[in-house]
Design a protein around this motif. Sequence first.
Motif, PDB file in Angstrom:
ATOM      1  N   HIS A  13       0.675  -0.757   0.630  1.00 39.24           N
ATOM      2  CA  HIS A  13      -0.001  -0.386   0.348  1.00 39.24           C
ATOM      3  C   HIS A  13       0.592   1.491  -0.226  1.00 39.24           C
ATOM      4  O   HIS A  13       0.534   1.729  -0.985  1.00 39.24           O
ATOM      5  N   ALA A  14       2.193   1.262   0.707  1.00 44.49           N
ATOM      6  CA  ALA A  14       2.377   2.032   1.004  1.00 44.49           C
ATOM      7  C   ALA A  14       3.612   2.993  -0.445  1.00 44.49           C
ATOM      8  O   ALA A  14       3.640   3.523  -0.728  1.00 44.49           O
ATOM      9  N   ALA A  15       4.196   1.661  -1.163  1.00 42.35           N
ATOM     10  CA  ALA A  15       4.609   1.639  -2.149  1.00 42.35           C
ATOM     11  C   ALA A  15       3.127   2.354  -2.968  1.00 42.35           C
ATOM     12  O   ALA A  15       3.681   3.293  -4.357  1.00 42.35           O
ATOM     13  N   TRP A  16       2.460   1.825  -3.267  1.00 38.66           N
ATOM     14  CA  TRP A  16       0.922   2.702  -4.191  1.00 38.66           C
ATOM     15  C   TRP A  16       0.677   3.707  -3.820  1.00 38.66           C
ATOM     16  O   TRP A  16       0.644   5.050  -4.361  1.00 38.66           O
ATOM     17  N   VAL A  17       0.826   4.611  -1.953  1.00 42.61           N
ATOM     18  CA  VAL A  17       0.503   5.404  -2.596  1.00 42.61           C
ATOM     19  C   VAL A  17       1.485   6.439  -2.780  1.00 42.61           C
ATOM     20  O   VAL A  17       1.798   7.807  -3.676  1.00 42.61           O
ATOM     21  N   LYS A  18       2.968   5.983  -2.590  1.00 42.86           N
ATOM     22  CA  LYS A  18       3.630   6.404  -3.323  1.00 42.86           C
ATOM     23  C   LYS A  18       4.285   7.119  -4.948  1.00 42.86           C
ATOM     24  O   LYS A  18       4.724   8.105  -5.631  1.00 42.86           O
ATOM     25  N   SER A  19       4.059   6.045  -5.749  1.00 42.53           N
ATOM     26  CA  SER A  19       4.017   5.667  -6.851  1.00 42.53           C
ATOM     27  C   SER A  19       2.453   6.955  -7.600  1.00 42.53           C
ATOM     28  O   SER A  19       2.890   7.556  -8.403  1.00 42.53           O
ATOM     29  N   CYS A  20       1.488   6.533  -7.258  1.00 39.02           N
ATOM     30  CA  CYS A  20       0.910   7.674  -7.711  1.00 39.02           C
ATOM     31  C   CYS A  20       0.887   8.612  -7.259  1.00 39.02           C
ATOM     32  O   CYS A  20       0.706   9.333  -7.770  1.00 39.02           O
ATOM     33  N   LEU A  21       1.603   9.418  -6.121  1.00 39.40           N
ATOM     34  CA  LEU A  21       1.798   9.779  -5.796  1.00 39.40           C
ATOM     35  C   LEU A  21       2.806  11.108  -6.874  1.00 39.40           C
ATOM     36  O   LEU A  21       3.127  12.081  -7.348  1.00 39.40           O
ATOM     37  N   LEU A  22       4.274  10.814  -7.007  1.00 37.18           N
ATOM     38  CA  LEU A  22       5.170  10.311  -8.104  1.00 37.18           C
ATOM     39  C   LEU A  22       4.128  10.977  -9.552  1.00 37.18           C
ATOM     40  O   LEU A  22       4.627  11.397 -10.063  1.00 37.18           O
ATOM     41  N   GLN A  23       3.004   9.616  -9.958  1.00 38.47           N
ATOM     42  CA  GLN A  23       2.308   9.783 -11.354  1.00 38.47           C
ATOM     43  C   GLN A  23       1.544  11.567 -11.820  1.00 38.47           C
ATOM     44  O   GLN A  23       1.454  11.722 -12.091  1.00 38.47           O
ATOM     45  N   LEU A  24       0.856  11.082 -10.693  1.00 37.91           N
ATOM     46  CA  LEU A  24       0.450  12.591 -10.439  1.00 37.91           C
ATOM     47  C   LEU A  24       0.544  14.183 -10.285  1.00 37.91           C
ATOM     48  O   LEU A  24       0.801  14.857 -11.023  1.00 37.91           O
ATOM     49  N   THR A  25       2.466  13.345 -10.213  1.00 35.21           N
ATOM     50  CA  THR A  25       3.271  14.997  -9.941  1.00 35.21           C
ATOM     51  C   THR A  25       3.544  15.144 -11.378  1.00 35.21           C
ATOM     52  O   THR A  25       3.457  15.713 -11.638  1.00 35.21           O
ATOM     53  N   LEU A  26       3.876  14.520 -12.158  1.00 34.84           N
ATOM     54  CA  LEU A  26       4.533  13.699 -13.931  1.00 34.84           C
ATOM     55  C   LEU A  26       3.239  14.615 -14.018  1.00 34.84           C
ATOM     56  O   LEU A  26       3.256  14.887 -14.919  1.00 34.84           O
ATOM     57  N   TRP A  27       2.056  14.278 -13.857  1.00 37.94           N
ATOM     58  CA  TRP A  27       0.722  14.314 -15.200  1.00 37.94           C
ATOM     59  C   TRP A  27       1.044  15.539 -14.725  1.00 37.94           C
ATOM     60  O   TRP A  27      -0.179  16.364 -15.934  1.00 37.94           O
ATOM     61  N   SER A  28       1.013  16.269 -13.674  1.00 37.61           N
ATOM     62  CA  SER A  28       1.175  17.790 -13.125  1.00 37.61           C
ATOM     63  C   SER A  28       0.962  18.851 -14.336  1.00 37.61           C
ATOM     64  O   SER A  28       1.166  20.410 -14.903  1.00 37.61           O
ATOM     65  N   HIS A  29       2.191  18.320 -15.581  1.00 45.14           N
ATOM     66  CA  HIS A  29       3.743  19.269 -15.782  1.00 45.14           C
ATOM     67  C   HIS A  29       2.494  19.909 -16.908  1.00 45.14           C
ATOM     68  O   HIS A  29       3.225  21.498 -16.931  1.00 45.14           O
ATOM     69  N   PRO A  30       2.195  19.355 -17.523  1.00 45.32           N
ATOM     70  CA  PRO A  30       1.064  20.516 -18.398  1.00 45.32           C
ATOM     71  C   PRO A  30       0.298  21.745 -17.561  1.00 45.32           C
ATOM     72  O   PRO A  30       0.180  22.655 -18.485  1.00 45.32           O
ATOM     73  N   TYR A  31       0.113  21.105 -16.611  1.00 41.48           N
ATOM     74  CA  TYR A  31      -0.989  22.497 -16.068  1.00 41.48           C
ATOM     75  C   TYR A  31      -0.554  23.553 -15.200  1.00 41.48           C
ATOM     76  O   TYR A  31      -0.435  24.302 -14.842  1.00 41.48           O
ATOM     77  N   VAL A  32       1.026  23.363 -15.642  1.00 39.86           N
ATOM     78  CA  VAL A  32       2.288  24.004 -14.808  1.00 39.86           C
ATOM     79  C   VAL A  32       2.431  25.070 -15.622  1.00 39.86           C
ATOM     80  O   VAL A  32       3.561  25.139 -16.691  1.00 39.86           O
ATOM     81  N   LYS A  33       2.973  26.319 -15.141  1.00 40.75           N
ATOM     82  CA  LYS A  33       3.635  27.648 -16.514  1.00 40.75           C
ATOM     83  C   LYS A  33       4.577  26.822 -16.577  1.00 40.75           C
ATOM     84  O   LYS A  33       5.291  26.300 -16.133  1.00 40.75           O
ATOM     85  N   ASP A  34       5.018  27.314 -17.571  1.00 45.39           N
ATOM     86  CA  ASP A  34       6.611  27.347 -17.949  1.00 45.39           C
ATOM     87  C   ASP A  34       7.963  27.928 -17.264  1.00 45.39           C
ATOM     88  O   ASP A  34       7.701  29.135 -16.892  1.00 45.39           O
ATOM     89  N   GLY A  35       8.349  26.763 -17.030  1.00 46.05           N
ATOM     90  CA  GLY A  35       9.446  27.690 -15.601  1.00 46.05           C
ATOM     91  C   GLY A  35       9.607  26.528 -14.780  1.00 46.05           C
ATOM     92  O   GLY A  35      10.325  26.384 -13.685  1.00 46.05           O
ATOM     93  N   ASP A  36       8.194  26.025 -14.390  1.00 49.78           N
ATOM     94  CA  ASP A  36       7.986  26.462 -12.832  1.00 49.78           C
ATOM     95  C   ASP A  36       8.199  24.598 -12.620  1.00 49.78           C
ATOM     96  O   ASP A  36       7.543  24.566 -10.997  1.00 49.78           O
ATOM     97  N   PHE A  37       7.737  24.373 -13.228  1.00 42.63           N
ATOM     98  CA  PHE A  37       7.718  22.939 -12.743  1.00 42.63           C
ATOM     99  C   PHE A  37       8.812  21.872 -11.567  1.00 42.63           C
ATOM    100  O   PHE A  37       8.896  21.552 -10.875  1.00 42.63           O
TER     101      PHE A  37
END
Length: 195
Positions: A171-195
Amino acid sequence: MSSLSGYTYGTSSVAKSPVTLAEFEQMKASSLFGEEDVKYLRMSHDVVKDEVEAILDVWYGFVGSQPHLLASFTGKSGGKPLGDYLGAVRRRFGQWILDTARAQYDQRWLDYQHEIGLRHHRAKKNATDGAPSTDIVPFRNLFALLFPVTFTLRPFLAKKGHSAEEVEKMHAAWVKSCLLQLTLWSHPYVKDGDF
């Protein structure tokens, strides 16, 4: 390539991630994600591979019960849920469960995480399925789903007789992996240069 419609993992149609493998290593360090997590994610594969549809039933039941979440799967005109679109996304979501549990976090995987992010953002939302849906999955909804997705996964991880400690580590591994993936998925939402 898989025959799963719209699943383009590892193909030339997926652009290279703007996040480098070195940056991803730093992200993993920030979330305390290590080789033990890879081990327990892979252990979870033997559990979740038989539970994909049941897991999706729980997750889709939750999304469907929340009008603000379901809105990302509705038509632009009329606001009614688009069944074909929901079904196509569900099939790829099931594949995402298996990909997460396989824990093969290489360049191809990193590239596909960026593709997934683009598909939630107005940059590519609806393009994969040609859906006449809303233009974006609001970031506030995307990131907040980390808790219900990982919390409701925990009972499934306990279904194959693993020890309480093994379930906790999966479960802890899934939480960490999902957090990492959601952070990666956020890239298009973040202002250029701020990621």
